[in-house]
Scaffold this active site. Structure first.
Site, PDB file in Angstrom:
ATOM      1  N   HIS A 374       0.793  -1.230   0.000  1.00 34.49           N
ATOM      2  CA  HIS A 374       0.000   0.000   0.000  1.00 34.49           C
ATOM      3  C   HIS A 374       0.825   1.278   0.000  1.00 34.49           C
ATOM      4  O   HIS A 374       0.262   2.362   0.161  1.00 34.49           O
ATOM      5  CB  HIS A 374      -0.926   0.044   1.217  1.00 34.49           C
ATOM      6  CG  HIS A 374      -2.008  -0.984   1.205  1.00 34.49           C
ATOM      7  ND1 HIS A 374      -3.270  -0.750   0.682  1.00 34.49           N
ATOM      8  CD2 HIS A 374      -2.013  -2.253   1.639  1.00 34.49           C
ATOM      9  CE1 HIS A 374      -3.995  -1.837   0.827  1.00 34.49           C
ATOM     10  NE2 HIS A 374      -3.262  -2.773   1.402  1.00 34.49           N
ATOM     11  N   LYS A 567      -8.437  13.719   4.636  1.00 40.39           N
ATOM     12  CA  LYS A 567      -7.590  12.527   4.616  1.00 40.39           C
ATOM     13  C   LYS A 567      -6.641  12.655   5.801  1.00 40.39           C
ATOM     14  O   LYS A 567      -6.584  13.709   6.439  1.00 40.39           O
ATOM     15  CB  LYS A 567      -6.799  12.437   3.307  1.00 40.39           C
ATOM     16  CG  LYS A 567      -6.077  13.754   2.953  1.00 40.39           C
ATOM     17  CD  LYS A 567      -5.312  13.674   1.630  1.00 40.39           C
ATOM     18  CE  LYS A 567      -6.172  13.866   0.409  1.00 40.39           C
ATOM     19  NZ  LYS A 567      -6.150  12.775  -0.536  1.00 40.39           N
ATOM     20  N   ARG A 568      -5.880  11.569   6.107  1.00 41.88           N
ATOM     21  CA  ARG A 568      -4.868  11.694   7.153  1.00 41.88           C
ATOM     22  C   ARG A 568      -3.935  12.857   6.824  1.00 41.88           C
ATOM     23  O   ARG A 568      -3.680  13.145   5.647  1.00 41.88           O
ATOM     24  CB  ARG A 568      -4.072  10.392   7.269  1.00 41.88           C
ATOM     25  CG  ARG A 568      -4.856   9.282   7.935  1.00 41.88           C
ATOM     26  CD  ARG A 568      -5.230   9.618   9.365  1.00 41.88           C
ATOM     27  NE  ARG A 568      -4.054   9.607  10.202  1.00 41.88           N
ATOM     28  CZ  ARG A 568      -3.828   8.736  11.174  1.00 41.88           C
ATOM     29  NH1 ARG A 568      -4.720   7.793  11.449  1.00 41.88           N
ATOM     30  NH2 ARG A 568      -2.733   8.802  11.912  1.00 41.88           N
ATOM     31  N   LYS A 573       1.015  14.253   1.511  1.00 42.53           N
ATOM     32  CA  LYS A 573      -0.317  14.560   0.977  1.00 42.53           C
ATOM     33  C   LYS A 573      -0.482  16.069   0.747  1.00 42.53           C
ATOM     34  O   LYS A 573      -1.413  16.519   0.084  1.00 42.53           O
ATOM     35  CB  LYS A 573      -1.408  14.042   1.908  1.00 42.53           C
ATOM     36  CG  LYS A 573      -1.414  12.510   2.042  1.00 42.53           C
ATOM     37  CD  LYS A 573      -2.469  12.049   3.052  1.00 42.53           C
ATOM     38  CE  LYS A 573      -2.387  10.572   3.392  1.00 42.53           C
ATOM     39  NZ  LYS A 573      -2.992   9.692   2.362  1.00 42.53           N
ATOM     40  N   THR A 675      -8.380   6.704  -2.087  1.00 42.75           N
ATOM     41  CA  THR A 675      -9.719   6.166  -2.299  1.00 42.75           C
ATOM     42  C   THR A 675     -10.755   7.255  -2.034  1.00 42.75           C
ATOM     43  O   THR A 675     -11.854   7.207  -2.585  1.00 42.75           O
ATOM     44  CB  THR A 675      -9.983   4.963  -1.361  1.00 42.75           C
ATOM     45  OG1 THR A 675      -9.502   5.298  -0.045  1.00 42.75           O
ATOM     46  CG2 THR A 675      -9.278   3.725  -1.855  1.00 42.75           C
ATOM     47  N   LYS A 679     -14.482   8.572  -3.893  1.00 43.01           N
ATOM     48  CA  LYS A 679     -15.752   8.887  -3.215  1.00 43.01           C
ATOM     49  C   LYS A 679     -16.236  10.274  -3.622  1.00 43.01           C
ATOM     50  O   LYS A 679     -17.433  10.487  -3.875  1.00 43.01           O
ATOM     51  CB  LYS A 679     -15.574   8.811  -1.691  1.00 43.01           C
ATOM     52  CG  LYS A 679     -15.209   7.404  -1.208  1.00 43.01           C
ATOM     53  CD  LYS A 679     -14.662   7.395   0.223  1.00 43.01           C
ATOM     54  CE  LYS A 679     -13.948   6.067   0.501  1.00 43.01           C
ATOM     55  NZ  LYS A 679     -13.171   6.086   1.756  1.00 43.01           N
TER      56      LYS A 679
HETATM   57  C1  GPK Z   1      -0.968   3.080   3.020  1.00 40.15           C
HETATM   58  F1  GPK Z   1       1.053   2.316   3.874  1.00 40.15           F
HETATM   59  C2  GPK Z   1      -0.172   2.738   4.069  1.00 40.15           C
HETATM   60  C3  GPK Z   1      -0.671   2.839   5.388  1.00 40.15           C
HETATM   61  O1  GPK Z   1       0.037   2.563   6.361  1.00 40.15           O
HETATM   62  N1  GPK Z   1      -1.936   3.278   5.562  1.00 40.15           N
HETATM   63  C4  GPK Z   1      -2.723   3.612   4.519  1.00 40.15           C
HETATM   64  O2  GPK Z   1      -3.882   3.980   4.720  1.00 40.15           O
HETATM   65  C5  GPK Z   1      -3.115   3.884   2.135  1.00 40.15           C
HETATM   66  N2  GPK Z   1      -2.234   3.514   3.247  1.00 40.15           N
HETATM   67  C6  GPK Z   1      -2.431   4.626   1.005  1.00 40.15           C
HETATM   68  O3  GPK Z   1      -1.750   5.738   1.532  1.00 40.15           O
HETATM   69  C7  GPK Z   1      -3.476   5.062  -0.002  1.00 40.15           C
HETATM   70  O4  GPK Z   1      -2.887   5.670  -1.104  1.00 40.15           O
HETATM   71  C8  GPK Z   1      -4.302   3.847  -0.462  1.00 40.15           C
HETATM   72  O5  GPK Z   1      -5.387   4.266  -1.243  1.00 40.15           O
HETATM   73  C9  GPK Z   1      -4.818   3.069   0.723  1.00 40.15           C
HETATM   74  O6  GPK Z   1      -3.761   2.740   1.613  1.00 40.15           O
HETATM   75  C10 GPK Z   1      -5.516   1.794   0.322  1.00 40.15           C
HETATM   76  O7  GPK Z   1      -4.730   1.042  -0.539  1.00 40.15           O
END
Ligand code: GPK
Length: 835
Positions: A374, A567-568, A573, A675, A679
């Site tokens: 991810h 978002k976080r 970001k 994601t 949305k």
């Molecule tokens: C990726 F590595 C990580 C993590 O620790 N937490 C997290 O939410 C996210 N992510 C990505 O940052 C996004 O780009 C991605 O859409 C999401 O995972 C789902 O795949």
């Protein structure tokens, strides 16, 4: 007699079952019954929370037959189960979702309103189960919805954290974290299954011994054992009979918890050990895209993985005589490396506990696991120090060394004399002074038959960069699986008005096949349709405006552009890039108070990891800018800045439908997928974004003319870094940008304090890892195009419609279908309710 009794009680001769009946009278009776008998309250003294619980049980009753039927069918038909292993499931509230998926949302809403109760208020009594941090945890939740909706036998395995993601408050502009005690009042959705508890071992040492046949074998002599107690939450599909389980494990002290200590009068010691055990499932680590590196975190990972594998082996052995074909019972998806220790654990179970030969066990293991990556951020890849891992899991460390040994032996025969390659591929990193690190991504790659990224660019970069040696070794193991989101929660539940418009025009098939929405393109030139589209957006904006007034006491203009970034909070970001732009607009107004600016409301939301200093400072900066901008008479309501505290799934459901503009402005090559971007677009927001993650594919689907693109590409970012990036030159050569940064530096947003935001200013001027300054002008110019486009309502509405109706690719149904066909090799199984 019975008949007399019925008459006396005024019951009809045919009484519908109160626990399954769907008629309005039966539902009403069940609801009031649950109020009275489960909670001991009645209509005169019930609180809104009591009503919520009564309704939750009414709905749960109606899920159970399907739930048990699903489980029984899977058992009888010996199906292959999709097992989604994830340390996080960010499910959001269950009540509305379960009503919608059962197809009784409107029916129940009416029933509640007939009783003179406030349906919305009841829905909001439910604590938002926040067992995840952000995108990764929410993806797991969307996947469970799609799996059940596609009638795929599946189970989600994770941890029943007693405390989920912290509740965020904003005090004096700073984030303050409050523990999320979400289980305080109980949880009507979960079914504890203490009879299916298993034991998990921890610590201790290993020992060589000889079995009956004189064979040399290894056993683990653990130091302690904890009980794992499964709690099942039913996960219904949308209008199907399939109800799958989310099985979350709670840690408790073993039955026999230190009985000796207890008997020896060391009561306090035995209680301390009990508390120790329970600590394991106590709290979710609040980190996103950064590993915590704490022993307790590793214990959590191993705890749920070990419990889940024991569960799966038990299920397998009910219908098979041995474990030779375990991979035909379970397709295990590893959601990032958090559960990757499962690879070593399955080897231990097969070899040490079931006597399989190593090579046979390894073949089964590789056929069982698949790994999803991810993130591309190198600092986010999990590594455990060998010392720490060996202390908690001594046998697993040995097994990892063995896996690595056999793997590197193979690599040596394929590529002789390539020590550099070996160093890159090795699961064990020699960090000097005998300080070894275990690279969990390498373990996951070696132990899986499938490795996937979550958007096309992300997968490409994994293959070219982050995991390039593995891609060279095993190109056939790599897959792209572009993420998706469930249209049930993210359109139907969050945007009922838009959903009603869809269904009115094309029927409700779109909820099971989002491609149907394409049919709405025929209404693009219909002014009446566009008017309704516009009115729905305005109504959603009005709802959010009311919420902002109530919660933050800020009044906003619903005719302004709702420009949203939720978002976080993370430097990559680039929430602070949006803040720089706000300050630029502010400066323009201060220089020329008469300037014609399209009014904007900037809305931010998101949590910062409690230990992430820069992220917390970005929140403070955003609020500091809000404070100045919102009260400045020169601005006269043309700009408003709102930071909405505690962004979570429920708040997302309010925000996405009300957004005009979706900010997806990460440095290209850093956001794996995103994601939230999906949305927003589904709900008719236009995107301003970089060519990063799934933004690229969203733009492809919506059409480049319906997307506001800016910024460097991933390739350009890479090249610029390679040639020595100098952010200072942008500062010196761009007057507006200089004015923005100088404004922050001067202490204008910090009551004259020139130190407060210095870390942000310095990081931008002297390092700027995420290239905000390089992208600044392109972003500001693009924002001008946004404003111009918004001036033309018809044009904007057409773009909004096209974005929304062209998002079929981003339904998680599409994503899950691809996983099923290409990775898991599973098909739908129909659940019949006949006996
Ligand atoms: C990726 F590595 C990580 C993590 O620790 N937490 C997290 O939410 C996210 N992510 C990505 O940052 C996004 O780009 C991605 O859409 C999401 O995972 C789902 O795949």
């Amino acid at each position: 007699t019975l008949a007399d009794g019925r008459e006396a009680l005024q019951c009809p001769t045919l009484v519908e079952d109160d626990r399954t009946g769907m008629s309005p009278e039966t539902l009403k009776r069940a609801f009031l019954d649950n109020l009275f008998y489960l909670q001991g309250v009645n209509r005169t003294n019930a609180s809104p929370y009591n009503y919520y619980v009564a309704l939750a049980y009414t709905v749960r009753d109606r899920l159970l037959r399907r739930f048990l039927k699903s489980t029984d069918t899977y058992k009888q038909e010996k199906v292959k189960l999709v097992c989604y292993f994830s340390a996080e499931f960010l499910m959001g509230r269950y009540l509305g979702n379960n009503l919608a998926n059962l197809g009784i949302y409107d029916l129940i809403k009416e029933m509640i309103e007939e009783l003179g109760l406030d349906f919305e208020e009841i829905i909001e009594q439910e604590p938002d189960p926040g067992l995840g941090n952000g995108g990764l945890g929410r993806l797991a939740a969307c996947f469970l919805d799609s799996l059940a909706s596609l009638e795929i036998p599946a189970i989600g395995y994770g941890i029943r954290y007693e405390f989920g993601i912290f509740h965020q408050m904003i005090q004096d502009g700073w984030q303050v974290e409050i523990p999320d005690n979400w289980l305080r009042f109980g949880n009507p959705w979960e079914l504890p299954r203490p009879d299916e508890s298993v034991e998990v071992k921890l610590g201790g040492r290993t020992e060589i011994y000889h079995d009956d046949k004189g064979q040399e074998r290894v056993q683990w002599l653990p130091e302690r054992r904890v009980l794992a107690i499964p709690h099942d939450t039913p996960v219904p599909g949308y209008k199907t009979n399939t109800v799958n389980a989310l099985r979350l494990w709670k840690a408790e002290a073993s039955e026999s918890f230190n009985f000796e200590a207890f008997n020896a009068g060391l009561y306090d010691q035995s209680v301390a050990e009990k508390m120790d055990a329970e600590t394991i499932s106590k709290v979710l680590y609040p980190n996103d895209n950064t590993p915590a590196g704490r022993e307790l975190r590793l214990a959590q990972q191993y705890f749920f993985v070990a419990a889940s594998l024991q569960d799966l082996i038990r299920i397998h052995l009910k219908s098979h005589k041995n474990l030779q074909n375990f991979h035909e019972t379970a397709a295990i998806q590893l959601n990032d490396t958090h559960p990757a220790i499962a690879i070593a654990e399955l080897m231990r179970l097969l070899v040490d506990e079931n006597g399989l030969e190593w090579s046979k066990a390894w073949a089964i293991t590789q056929k069982t696991f698949a790994y999803t990556n991810h993130t591309l951020l190198p600092e986010a890849l999990e590594r455990w120090s060998a010392d720490l891992l060996g202390k908690l899991l001594p046998r697993h460390l040995e097994i990892i060394y063995l896996i690595n040994h056999f793997f590197l032996e193979d690599v040596r025969t394929w590529f002789p004399d390539n020590e550099e390659l070996l160093g890159k591929l090795s699961i064990v990193e020699e960090a000097g002074w005998g300080n070894k690190q275990i690279r969990m991504a390498n373990l996951a790659c070696v132990g899986s038959h499938s490795i996937n990224g979550v958007a096309a660019l992300h997968t490409e970069l994994l293959q070219k960069d982050t995991l390039k040696e593995f891609a060279m070794l095993w190109p056939e193991k790599f897959y792209n699986k572009t993420n998706g989101v469930t249209p049930r929660r993210w359109i139907l539940l969050s945007n009922p008005q838009l959903s009603a418009l869809f269904t009115e025009k094309i029927g409700d098939d779109w909820l099971k096949d989002l491609k149907e929405l394409r049919k709405l393109e025929q209404y693009l030139d219909d002014p009446e349709f566009r008017q309704r589209w516009y009115e729905i957006k305005q109504a959603n904006k009005a709802d959010l405006a009311a919420y902002m007034l109530k919660t933050r006491n800020i009044e906003v203009d619903v005719n302004s552009i709702f420009d949203v970034q939720v978002k976080r909070i993370h430097e990559y970001k680039r929430q602070h890039l949006a803040v720089l732009h706000i300050i630029a607009l502010y400066n323009r107004i201060k220089q020329n108070p008469q300037i014609d600016i399209v009014p904007r409301t900037f809305i931010f939301g998101g949590k910062a990891a409690p230990g992430y200093f820069m992220a917390k400072l970005i929140i403070k900066l955003t609020n500091a800018v809000a404070e100045i901008v919102n009260k400045d008479p020169d601005v006269r309501g043309r700009l408003k800045v709102v930071f909405l505290p505690n962004f979570n799934v429920s708040l997302g459901q309010r925000i996405y439908p009300a957004a005009d503009l979706s900010e997806q402005i990460s440095t290209a090559g850093k956001e794996a997928s995103g994601t939230g971007n999906m949305k927003f677009a589904m709900n008719g927001s236009l995107t301003i974004g970089t060519l990063d993650g799934a933004n690229i594919e969203i733009r492809e689907e919506a059409g480049a003319e319906n997307f506001f693109l800016f910024g460097l590409t991933a390739g350009e970012v890479y090249a610029k870094k390679a040639h020595g990036y100098e952010p200072m030159s942008y500062y010196k050569n761009n007057r507006e940008l200089k004015g923005v940064i100088d404004r922050i530096k001067s202490g204008y947003f910090s009551h004259g304090d020139q130190e407060l935001f210095r870390p942000i200013v310095d990081s931008l001027l002297y390092d700027d890892q995420y290239m905000l300054l390089a992208d600044y002008q392109s972003y500001a110019d693009c924002q001008e195009q946004v404003s111009e486009a918004y001036r033309d309502r018809d044009k904007w509405t057409r773009m909004s419609i096209l974005n929304s109706v062209r998002m079929a690719k981003f339904s998680s149904d599409r994503t899950i279908w691809e996983y099923c066909q290409e990775i898991w090799k599973v098909n739908p199984v129909k659940i019949s309710l006949e006996d």
